[in-house]
Design a protein around this motif. Structure first.
Motif, short mmCIF file in Angstrom:
data_model
loop_
_atom_site.label_atom_id
_atom_site.label_comp_id
_atom_site.label_asym_id
_atom_site.label_seq_id
_atom_site.Cartn_x
_atom_site.Cartn_y
_atom_site.Cartn_z
N ALA A 193 -5.46 8.75 -1.34
CA ALA A 193 -4.65 7.62 -2.11
C ALA A 193 -4.86 6.54 -0.89
O ALA A 193 -4.92 4.95 -1.45
N CYS A 204 0.63 -1.30 -0.42
CA CYS A 204 -0.03 -0.39 -0.34
C CYS A 204 0.93 1.43 -0.17
O CYS A 204 0.58 2.15 -0.91
N THR A 215 -8.11 4.77 -1.45
CA THR A 215 -7.28 3.93 -2.24
C THR A 215 -7.19 2.59 -2.12
O THR A 215 -7.88 1.97 -2.48
N THR A 216 -6.62 3.21 -1.54
CA THR A 216 -6.05 1.79 -0.98
C THR A 216 -7.06 0.44 0.35
O THR A 216 -6.68 -0.97 -0.35
N TYR A 241 2.47 2.69 -3.09
CA TYR A 241 0.90 3.07 -4.25
C TYR A 241 1.05 4.14 -3.79
O TYR A 241 0.51 5.42 -4.52
N VAL A 293 3.44 7.31 -4.92
CA VAL A 293 3.42 8.27 -5.48
C VAL A 293 2.43 9.37 -5.93
O VAL A 293 3.01 9.86 -6.31
#
Length: 93
Positions: A78, A49, A81-82, A52, A55
């Motif tokens: 973000a 996670c 979203t994980t 990701y 980024v």
């Protein structure tokens, strides 16, 4: 000062630990401040996670010390979203 309570900061800190601290120190690093204390599979999930999230908000994953308390909208989005991707992977294979 960085928050001492809250699941958001704990999760963010665990991602930062797994991305920036050598694996042999994951379970020994700064246990007083949201130290990583879940089983290894959870730590590797935090690592993935974190890759990701890094980024979208690299400053939040640079160091578990200097990134404490970061709560930008990009980071929140973000991290949310994980959760969505993780839930989809687990509950809708």
């Amino acid at each position: 000062t960085p928050p001492r309570f809250g699941d958001f900061e704990a999760q963010r800190n665990w991602m930062a630990i797994t991305l920036s601290v050598p694996i042999r120190l994951w379970y020994k690093f700064d246990l007083e401040y949201w130290g990583l204390d879940y089983p290894p599979l959870t730590a590797f999930h935090s690592y993935v996670c974190g890759l990701y999230v890094r980024v979208f908000e690299p400053d939040a994953m640079v160091s578990p010390i200097t990134s404490r308390g970061i709560e930008t909208e990009a980071l929140k989005t973000a991290m949310r979203t994980t959760v969505l991707f993780s839930d989809l992977a687990i509950f809708m294979p």
